[in-house]
Write an enzyme that holds these catalytic residues in place. Structure first.
Site, PDB file in Angstrom:
ATOM      1  N   HIS A   1     153.258 120.746  42.417  1.00  0.00           N
ATOM      2  CA  HIS A   1     152.007 120.764  43.180  1.00  0.00           C
ATOM      3  C   HIS A   1     151.166 122.010  42.871  1.00  0.00           C
ATOM      4  O   HIS A   1     149.967 121.906  42.657  1.00  0.00           O
ATOM      5  CB  HIS A   1     152.327 120.692  44.679  1.00  0.00           C
TER       6      HIS A   1
ATOM      7  N   ASP B   1     148.153 108.593  45.182  1.00  0.00           N
ATOM      8  CA  ASP B   1     148.466 110.014  45.092  1.00  0.00           C
ATOM      9  C   ASP B   1     148.911 110.539  46.452  1.00  0.00           C
ATOM     10  O   ASP B   1     148.118 110.624  47.385  1.00  0.00           O
ATOM     11  CB  ASP B   1     147.227 110.793  44.639  1.00  0.00           C
TER      12      ASP B   1
ATOM     13  N   LYS C   1     154.608 114.905  44.715  1.00  0.00           N
ATOM     14  CA  LYS C   1     154.592 116.267  44.165  1.00  0.00           C
ATOM     15  C   LYS C   1     155.632 117.139  44.847  1.00  0.00           C
ATOM     16  O   LYS C   1     155.890 116.969  46.051  1.00  0.00           O
ATOM     17  CB  LYS C   1     153.211 116.901  44.367  1.00  0.00           C
TER      18      LYS C   1
ATOM     19  N   TYR D   1     152.075 116.396  52.131  1.00  0.00           N
ATOM     20  CA  TYR D   1     151.070 115.658  52.901  1.00  0.00           C
ATOM     21  C   TYR D   1     151.682 115.010  54.156  1.00  0.00           C
ATOM     22  O   TYR D   1     150.943 114.540  55.022  1.00  0.00           O
ATOM     23  CB  TYR D   1     150.398 114.556  52.051  1.00  0.00           C
TER      24      TYR D   1
HETATM   25  N1  LIG Z   1     146.827 118.628  43.776  1.00  0.00           N
HETATM   26  C1  LIG Z   1     146.200 119.265  44.715  1.00  0.00           C
HETATM   27  O1  LIG Z   1     146.381 120.484  44.920  1.00  0.00           O
HETATM   28  C2  LIG Z   1     145.228 118.519  45.579  1.00  0.00           C
HETATM   29  C3  LIG Z   1     144.347 119.213  46.419  1.00  0.00           C
HETATM   30  C4  LIG Z   1     143.438 118.470  47.189  1.00  0.00           C
HETATM   31  C5  LIG Z   1     143.423 117.074  47.122  1.00  0.00           C
HETATM   32  N2  LIG Z   1     144.309 116.427  46.299  1.00  0.00           N
HETATM   33  C6  LIG Z   1     144.302 114.949  46.193  1.00  0.00           C
HETATM   34  O2  LIG Z   1     142.978 114.535  45.864  1.00  0.00           O
HETATM   35  C7  LIG Z   1     142.572 113.505  46.772  1.00  0.00           C
HETATM   36  C8  LIG Z   1     141.066 113.467  46.928  1.00  0.00           C
HETATM   37  O3  LIG Z   1     140.557 114.735  47.302  1.00  0.00           O
HETATM   38  P1  LIG Z   1     139.907 115.029  48.735  1.00  0.00           P
HETATM   39  O4  LIG Z   1     140.391 114.033  49.732  1.00  0.00           O
HETATM   40  O5  LIG Z   1     140.105 116.476  48.997  1.00  0.00           O
HETATM   41  O6  LIG Z   1     138.347 114.886  48.494  1.00  0.00           O
HETATM   42  P2  LIG Z   1     137.350 113.754  47.952  1.00  0.00           P
HETATM   43  O7  LIG Z   1     138.069 112.536  47.539  1.00  0.00           O
HETATM   44  O8  LIG Z   1     136.462 114.467  47.010  1.00  0.00           O
HETATM   45  O9  LIG Z   1     136.454 113.465  49.256  1.00  0.00           O
HETATM   46  C9  LIG Z   1     136.954 112.796  50.363  1.00  0.00           C
HETATM   47  C10 LIG Z   1     135.823 112.728  51.395  1.00  0.00           C
HETATM   48  O10 LIG Z   1     134.736 111.966  50.873  1.00  0.00           O
HETATM   49  C11 LIG Z   1     134.392 110.917  51.776  1.00  0.00           C
HETATM   50  N3  LIG Z   1     134.053 109.739  50.964  1.00  0.00           N
HETATM   51  C12 LIG Z   1     134.881 109.032  50.156  1.00  0.00           C
HETATM   52  N4  LIG Z   1     134.225 108.025  49.553  1.00  0.00           N
HETATM   53  C13 LIG Z   1     132.941 108.086  49.985  1.00  0.00           C
HETATM   54  C14 LIG Z   1     131.793 107.318  49.718  1.00  0.00           C
HETATM   55  N5  LIG Z   1     131.825 106.275  48.878  1.00  0.00           N
HETATM   56  N6  LIG Z   1     130.634 107.657  50.354  1.00  0.00           N
HETATM   57  C15 LIG Z   1     130.592 108.709  51.201  1.00  0.00           C
HETATM   58  N7  LIG Z   1     131.658 109.479  51.487  1.00  0.00           N
HETATM   59  C16 LIG Z   1     132.831 109.175  50.891  1.00  0.00           C
HETATM   60  C17 LIG Z   1     135.629 110.694  52.615  1.00  0.00           C
HETATM   61  O11 LIG Z   1     135.276 110.244  53.897  1.00  0.00           O
HETATM   62  P3  LIG Z   1     135.753 108.767  54.476  1.00  0.00           P
HETATM   63  O12 LIG Z   1     137.255 108.805  54.525  1.00  0.00           O
HETATM   64  O13 LIG Z   1     135.120 108.717  55.829  1.00  0.00           O
HETATM   65  O14 LIG Z   1     135.210 107.735  53.533  1.00  0.00           O
HETATM   66  C18 LIG Z   1     136.211 112.109  52.690  1.00  0.00           C
HETATM   67  O15 LIG Z   1     135.595 112.843  53.739  1.00  0.00           O
HETATM   68  C19 LIG Z   1     143.336 113.853  48.058  1.00  0.00           C
HETATM   69  O16 LIG Z   1     143.349 112.775  48.951  1.00  0.00           O
HETATM   70  C20 LIG Z   1     144.689 114.221  47.493  1.00  0.00           C
HETATM   71  O17 LIG Z   1     145.424 113.041  47.205  1.00  0.00           O
HETATM   72  C21 LIG Z   1     145.198 117.132  45.523  1.00  0.00           C
END
Ligand SMILES: NC(=O)c1ccc[n+]([C@@H]2O[C@H](COP(=O)([O-])OP(=O)(O)OC[C@H]3O[C@@H](n4cnc5c(N)ncnc54)[C@H](OP(=O)(O)O)[C@@H]3O)[C@@H](O)[C@H]2O)c1
Length: 277
Positions: free
Chosen positions: A110, A47, A77, A52
Site C-alpha cells: 500500500h 480496488d 493491499k 479500508y
Molecule cells: N493506494 C492508495 O494509497 C489510495 C489512496 C486513495 C484512494 N485509493 C483508491 O482510489 C479510489 C478512488 O479514489 P478516491 O475515492 O479518493 O477519489 P475519486 O475517485 O477521485 O473521487 C471520488 C469522489 O468523486 C465523486 N464522484 C464519483 N463519480 C462522480 C461523477 N460521475 N460525478 C460527480 N462526482 C463523482 C464521489 O462521490 P459519489 O460517491 O457521491 O458519487 C466521491 O466523492 C479509492 O476508492 C481507493 O480505492 C488508493
C-alpha cells in the site's frame, strides 16, 4: 470496443481492465451494495485494501454475484503495520479470510514507508504469495522511482502495477515515463481529484464540448494517457457514467489542457515521508 471491455496486458501476461472501481471510503455500511451495483454496471476490477476495513463487504458482493469468479479481478493491499516477510504472508491470509475468497488477482504494497525500511522484504513476500497462487499478479502503490529500482535490483522482479495519486492536478508525467521504461502499468488513485476537479472551468468546457459529464471528461483523459483510473462512487448512476467512456475522444489539445491544471498532490501525501500503518 467499450471502455469496460478494453484491457491492458501486464508484464506478467495477465490482463487488466482499463477502468476499475475504488471502494474507499464506502465503509462497512454501503460497501457491499456499492460493489454489487458496480459489478452490475460492468466494472470487473475492484480496488480494496486491508486498511479500508471493507474487504468482507467487497468479498460478499463478489461471492453473491452471478458472474464467474474468474470474471472479477479483486485487488487488495498490505498495510504498513504488516511490512516484513512473515507479517506480509499473514496479511494476505487475513485479507483472504475477510474477503471469503481463496485468491486475489492483484496484491499491492500500500505504501513504501522508507523510514521503516522493510519494503524489500515485503516485496519478497509478495513474490512468494504469487508463487503459492494466493495472488495472480503483484504490484506496489505509492512507490517512487528509487523505491521501484531498489526492489527490482534486489529481487529481479518488476511489479506489474504501481498505483499512484494521479489526476489533472497531479498528472505524474515523470512517474508515467518511469513506468513506461520499466514495463509497469500505472493505476490512478483519486482519479477525479476526490470530486474537487469537476468544477474547474477547463474541465466543464471540455465536457460540454463532448456532451458528457466533467467526470467522464477527466476519466477519458486517464484512458488516453494509458493509465487505469479507479474512480469511486456510491451512486449507481455515476458508477455507470464513469465507465461510459467509449463514445467520445479528447483532442490532443484537450488532453494537454487538462494536464496543464497541474498544481500538486491533493493532501501532500509524499511517499518518501507519508506514513500509514
Ligand atoms: N493506494 C492508495 O494509497 C489510495 C489512496 C486513495 C484512494 N485509493 C483508491 O482510489 C479510489 C478512488 O479514489 P478516491 O475515492 O479518493 O477519489 P475519486 O475517485 O477521485 O473521487 C471520488 C469522489 O468523486 C465523486 N464522484 C464519483 N463519480 C462522480 C461523477 N460521475 N460525478 C460527480 N462526482 C463523482 C464521489 O462521490 P459519489 O460517491 O457521491 O458519487 C466521491 O466523492 C479509492 O476508492 C481507493 O480505492 C488508493
Amino acid at each position: 470496443m467499450t471502455s469496460i471491455e478494453q484491457t491492458y496486458r501486464l508484464n506478467d501476461g495477465h490482463e487488466l481492465p482499463a477502468v476499475g472501481f475504488g471502494t474507499y471510503p464506502h465503509g462497512r455500511d454501503d460497501s457491499r451494495e456499492s460493489t454489487q451495483s458496480a459489478l452490475d454496471a460492468g466494472y470487473r476490477l475492484l480496488d480494496t485494501a486491508l486498511s479500508y476495513e471493507n474487504e468482507a463487504e467487497v468479498g460478499a458482493a463478489v461471492r453473491a454475484s452471478d458472474l464467474g469468479r474468474d470474471e472479477i479481478l479483486v485487488t487488495t493491499k498490505v498495510p504498513g503495520r504488516y511490512h516484513g516477510y512473515d507479517a506480509t504472508i499473514g496479511a494476505l491470509r487475513e485479507s483472504l479470510g475477510n474477503l471469503g475468497l481463496d485468491r486475489v488477482e492483484l496484491y499491492l504494497i500500500h505504501w513504501p514507508l522508507p523510514r521503516v525500511d522493510k519494503y524489500v522484504d515485503t516485496w519478497r513476500a509478495l513474490i512468494e504469495l504469487r508463487e503459492q497462487g494466493l495472488t495472480r499478479s503483484i504490484g506496489v502503490s505509492n512507490f517512487t522511482e528509487a523505491h521501484l529500482h531498489r526492489i527490482i535490483d534486489e529481487t529481479g522482479v518488476v511489479p506489474a502495477v504501481n498505483q499512484i495519486e494521479l489526476h489533472p492536478y497531479f498528472p505524474q508525467e515523470q512517474m508515467r515515463a518511469v513506468h513506461d521504461e520499466l514495463g509497469i502499468r500505472t493505476e490512478s488513485w483519486s482519479p477525479l481529484g476526490r470530486g474537487g476537479l469537476l468544477d474547474e472551468p477547463a474541465v466543464v468546457d471540455i465536457a460540454e464540448a463532448h456532451g458528457v459529464s466533467p467526470a467522464q471528461a477527466v476519466l477519458r483523459w486517464h484512458l488516453q494517457l494509458g493509465v487505469v483510473p479507479i474512480p469511486m462512487s456510491s451512486n449507481p448512476q455515476r458508477q455507470r457514467q464513469n465507465i461510459d467512456l467509449a463514445g467520445f475522444a479528447l483532442t490532443d489539445e484537450q488532453v494537454t489542457a487538462l494536464s496543464a491544471l497541474e498544481k500538486g498532490r491533493l493532501k501532500g501525501q509524499d511517499p518518501d515521508v507519508y506514513e500509514e500503518f
